[in-house]
Design an enzyme around this catalytic site. Structure first.
Site, PDB file in Angstrom:
ATOM      1  N   CYS A 125       0.799  -1.236   0.000  1.00 30.26           N
ATOM      2  CA  CYS A 125       0.000   0.000   0.000  1.00 30.26           C
ATOM      3  C   CYS A 125       0.834   1.290   0.000  1.00 30.26           C
ATOM      4  O   CYS A 125       0.345   2.336  -0.422  1.00 30.26           O
ATOM      5  CB  CYS A 125      -0.976  -0.011   1.171  1.00 30.26           C
ATOM      6  SG  CYS A 125      -0.238  -0.472   2.737  1.00 30.26           S
ATOM      7  N   HIS A 157      -2.054   6.980   2.942  1.00 28.51           N
ATOM      8  CA  HIS A 157      -0.603   6.985   3.143  1.00 28.51           C
ATOM      9  C   HIS A 157       0.001   8.184   2.407  1.00 28.51           C
ATOM     10  O   HIS A 157      -0.218   8.358   1.199  1.00 28.51           O
ATOM     11  CB  HIS A 157       0.026   5.719   2.572  1.00 28.51           C
ATOM     12  CG  HIS A 157      -0.209   4.480   3.382  1.00 28.51           C
ATOM     13  ND1 HIS A 157      -0.843   4.468   4.607  1.00 28.51           N
ATOM     14  CD2 HIS A 157       0.126   3.184   3.131  1.00 28.51           C
ATOM     15  CE1 HIS A 157      -0.888   3.231   5.070  1.00 28.51           C
ATOM     16  NE2 HIS A 157      -0.313   2.431   4.189  1.00 28.51           N
TER      17      HIS A 157
HETATM   18  N1  LIG Z   1      -4.870  -4.778   6.402  1.00 34.89           N
HETATM   19  C1  LIG Z   1      -4.377  -4.055   5.432  1.00 34.89           C
HETATM   20  O1  LIG Z   1      -4.604  -2.849   5.329  1.00 34.89           O
HETATM   21  C2  LIG Z   1      -3.545  -4.665   4.382  1.00 34.89           C
HETATM   22  C3  LIG Z   1      -3.014  -3.845   3.425  1.00 34.89           C
HETATM   23  C4  LIG Z   1      -2.328  -4.390   2.375  1.00 34.89           C
HETATM   24  C5  LIG Z   1      -2.135  -5.754   2.319  1.00 34.89           C
HETATM   25  N2  LIG Z   1      -2.619  -6.569   3.268  1.00 34.89           N
HETATM   26  C6  LIG Z   1      -2.448  -8.007   3.082  1.00 34.89           C
HETATM   27  O2  LIG Z   1      -3.736  -8.584   2.808  1.00 34.89           O
HETATM   28  C7  LIG Z   1      -3.853  -9.874   3.409  1.00 34.89           C
HETATM   29  C8  LIG Z   1      -5.026  -9.899   4.355  1.00 34.89           C
HETATM   30  O3  LIG Z   1      -4.855  -8.934   5.401  1.00 34.89           O
HETATM   31  P1  LIG Z   1      -6.012  -8.652   6.462  1.00 34.89           P
HETATM   32  O4  LIG Z   1      -5.562  -7.507   7.286  1.00 34.89           O
HETATM   33  O5  LIG Z   1      -7.321  -8.582   5.755  1.00 34.89           O
HETATM   34  O6  LIG Z   1      -5.959  -9.992   7.344  1.00 34.89           O
HETATM   35  P2  LIG Z   1      -7.086 -10.602   8.307  1.00 34.89           P
HETATM   36  O7  LIG Z   1      -8.052  -9.552   8.704  1.00 34.89           O
HETATM   37  O8  LIG Z   1      -6.352 -11.351   9.366  1.00 34.89           O
HETATM   38  O9  LIG Z   1      -7.868 -11.663   7.360  1.00 34.89           O
HETATM   39  C9  LIG Z   1      -7.243 -12.826   6.928  1.00 34.89           C
HETATM   40  C10 LIG Z   1      -8.219 -13.652   6.101  1.00 34.89           C
HETATM   41  O10 LIG Z   1      -7.556 -14.903   5.765  1.00 34.89           O
HETATM   42  C11 LIG Z   1      -8.415 -15.963   6.191  1.00 34.89           C
HETATM   43  N3  LIG Z   1      -7.602 -17.124   6.617  1.00 34.89           N
HETATM   44  C12 LIG Z   1      -6.735 -17.187   7.644  1.00 34.89           C
HETATM   45  N4  LIG Z   1      -6.215 -18.442   7.716  1.00 34.89           N
HETATM   46  C13 LIG Z   1      -6.781 -19.162   6.726  1.00 34.89           C
HETATM   47  C14 LIG Z   1      -6.665 -20.510   6.281  1.00 34.89           C
HETATM   48  N5  LIG Z   1      -5.840 -21.380   6.886  1.00 34.89           N
HETATM   49  N6  LIG Z   1      -7.396 -20.913   5.222  1.00 34.89           N
HETATM   50  C15 LIG Z   1      -8.217 -20.046   4.592  1.00 34.89           C
HETATM   51  N7  LIG Z   1      -8.388 -18.754   4.974  1.00 34.89           N
HETATM   52  C16 LIG Z   1      -7.662 -18.323   6.020  1.00 34.89           C
HETATM   53  C17 LIG Z   1      -9.206 -15.411   7.345  1.00 34.89           C
HETATM   54  O11 LIG Z   1     -10.377 -16.205   7.536  1.00 34.89           O
HETATM   55  P3  LIG Z   1     -11.056 -16.406   9.013  1.00 34.89           P
HETATM   56  O12 LIG Z   1     -11.824 -15.136   9.288  1.00 34.89           O
HETATM   57  O13 LIG Z   1     -11.931 -17.570   8.805  1.00 34.89           O
HETATM   58  O14 LIG Z   1      -9.933 -16.609   9.968  1.00 34.89           O
HETATM   59  C18 LIG Z   1      -9.515 -14.015   6.823  1.00 34.89           C
HETATM   60  O15 LIG Z   1     -10.562 -14.069   5.882  1.00 34.89           O
HETATM   61  C19 LIG Z   1      -2.500 -10.121   4.102  1.00 34.89           C
HETATM   62  O16 LIG Z   1      -1.719 -10.871   3.221  1.00 34.89           O
HETATM   63  C20 LIG Z   1      -1.940  -8.731   4.321  1.00 34.89           C
HETATM   64  O17 LIG Z   1      -0.538  -8.760   4.341  1.00 34.89           O
HETATM   65  C21 LIG Z   1      -3.331  -6.043   4.309  1.00 34.89           C
END
Ligand SMILES: NC(=O)c1ccc[n+]([C@@H]2O[C@H](COP(=O)([O-])OP(=O)(O)OC[C@H]3O[C@@H](n4cnc5c(N)ncnc54)[C@H](OP(=O)(O)O)[C@@H]3O)[C@@H](O)[C@H]2O)c1
Length: 349
Positions: free
Chosen positions: A149, A241
């Site tokens: 991002c 950002h």
């Molecule tokens: N947050 C941000 O602003 C941001 C920005 C840029 C990039 N990212 C990237 O985007 C991705 C997601 O980030 P997030 O903040 O949205 O994370 P998050 O809120 O922790 O969500 C993770 C997702 O992955 C699922 N998951 C976890 N373990 C799993 C498994 N074993 N099998 C299938 N699904 C699984 C979770 O499902 P459950 O709900 O069922 O656990 C949930 O839907 C990451 O790779 C992160 O680095 C995040």
């Protein structure tokens, strides 16, 4: 009227997954029909599996959909991925192997040589990596990624300057807390404070920028031969950002030439009128104290980058400030625009 394309989300219950759900509402080309998450959520209606954390209500049309496991079988061909990074590598590969088009926001595959790291305005031709990716991996499907991002802000701001020969870049970020996901940084740490460290972020910004601004060469990307140095900081801003940038340019353009480069900048998504493309991808702001995250990040549906304060730099050649919305242009909106570009190339037919 063209038939809408059914799409799904891997990691639909997480923070980025929710941004995908919201961004895809009423999309003219893509029809959200499938939601995947972990086995903790599988089998539950989305409303029960998800702690909805975004502004506005969870869309009614999605709330009752049953969440599926992230295993190939029932999902539509086109999938947006917001998978937890600890599981994204294997799951995204399994779907690509099974013939799915995986448009991912996760970091896992971004730097692999045969995976496009795409900013549709800046490097649309990097999609030409896909035939070698499919050959190398014997995949019927494919994986395409969008940048981190903070990298997207920097690369959108540098894109119009690439013709002047970028040789050195020094950038400092002021990154919003929403970029850390939920619950993110504890409030006791971030309120009235600056945290001068975001794990892995500086390396990502440096390497991803060189790849994105690099050139497609048959079956790989020749990275931009510029030195990039990033300082990454978390600040008490909710969304948006900001990055400050000093840049050295081999062509030694005048200030007027740089202003003209920003004013005239347009690219493939604008020419093809892609649904999520902002009419002007980079907007130069002439006010002396802009852009600002609270005032500007949400303009243009959060899809444009804003640049301002262009001036000579006593160390490199020029310096300026840039801003974009980190969870829209830096995450869900970026991936949706990637898929729109792919559709306009006939890659989803
Ligand atoms: N947050 C941000 O602003 C941001 C920005 C840029 C990039 N990212 C990237 O985007 C991705 C997601 O980030 P997030 O903040 O949205 O994370 P998050 O809120 O922790 O969500 C993770 C997702 O992955 C699922 N998951 C976890 N373990 C799993 C498994 N074993 N099998 C299938 N699904 C699984 C979770 O499902 P459950 O709900 O069922 O656990 C949930 O839907 C990451 O790779 C992160 O680095 C995040």
């Amino acid at each position: 009227m063209q038939t809408r394309i059914e799409v799904g989300i891997l990691g639909a219950t997480g923070m980025v997954g929710q941004h995908f759900v919201k961004f895809l509402q009423n999309h003219p080309w893509f029809d959200l029909k499938w939601l995947g998450a972990s086995d903790r959520s599988a089998g539950k209606p989305y409303r029960d599996a998800t702690a909805w954390r975004l502004s506005g209500a969870m869309p009614d049309s999605i709330a009752g959909l049953l969440v599926d496991e992230c295993k190939p079988g029932n999902a539509p061909r086109l999938l947006f991925s917001a998978m937890d990074a600890s599981v994204a590598t294997e799951i995204e590969r399994a779907f690509a192997d099974a013939g799915h088009v995986v448009v991912s926001n996760s970091k896992n595959h971004r730097m692999e040589p045969d995976v496009p790291l795409l900013v549709p305005e800046v490097n649309p031709d990097h999609l030409k990596l896909i035939p070698s990716q499919q050959r190398n991996r014997s995949w019927k499907g494919q994986i395409v990624t969008n940048p981190n991002c903070s990298t997207i802000v920097l690369t959108m701001a540098l894109g119009p300057l690439k013709p002047f020969g970028i040789t050195r870049v020094i950038t400092t970020t002021l990154q919003a807390i929403s970029g850390a996901g939920y619950p993110g940084v504890p409030s006791m740490d971030i309120n009235a404070n600056v945290i001068p460290y975001i794990g892995g972020e500086e390396e990502k910004m440096q390497q991803e920028t060189q790849k994105i601004l690099g050139d497609f060469r048959g079956d790989h990307i020749e990275p931009l031969a510029a030195k990039v140095s990033a300082h990454c900081n978390r600040v008490a801003v909710v969304d948006g950002h900001t990055v400050t940038v000093s840049v050295e340019l081999s062509a030694k353009p005048s200030m007027a030439e740089l202003h003209a480069a920003y004013e005239n900048y347009t690219s493939v998504p604008q020419q093809r009128n892609l649904p999520s493309a902002p009419p002007r991808p980079v907007i130069y702001m002439h006010e002396g104290n802009r852009p600002q995250p609270r005032k500007d990040a949400e303009r243009e549906r959060g899809m444009a980058a804003f640049v301002g304060r262009l001036r000579p730099c006593p160390v490199l050649d020029y310096k300026f400030v840039a801003l974009a919305h980190n969870t829209i242009r830096g995450a869900a909106g970026a991936a949706v625009l990637n898929a729109e570009l792919m559709h306009s190339e006939g890659m989803l037919d």
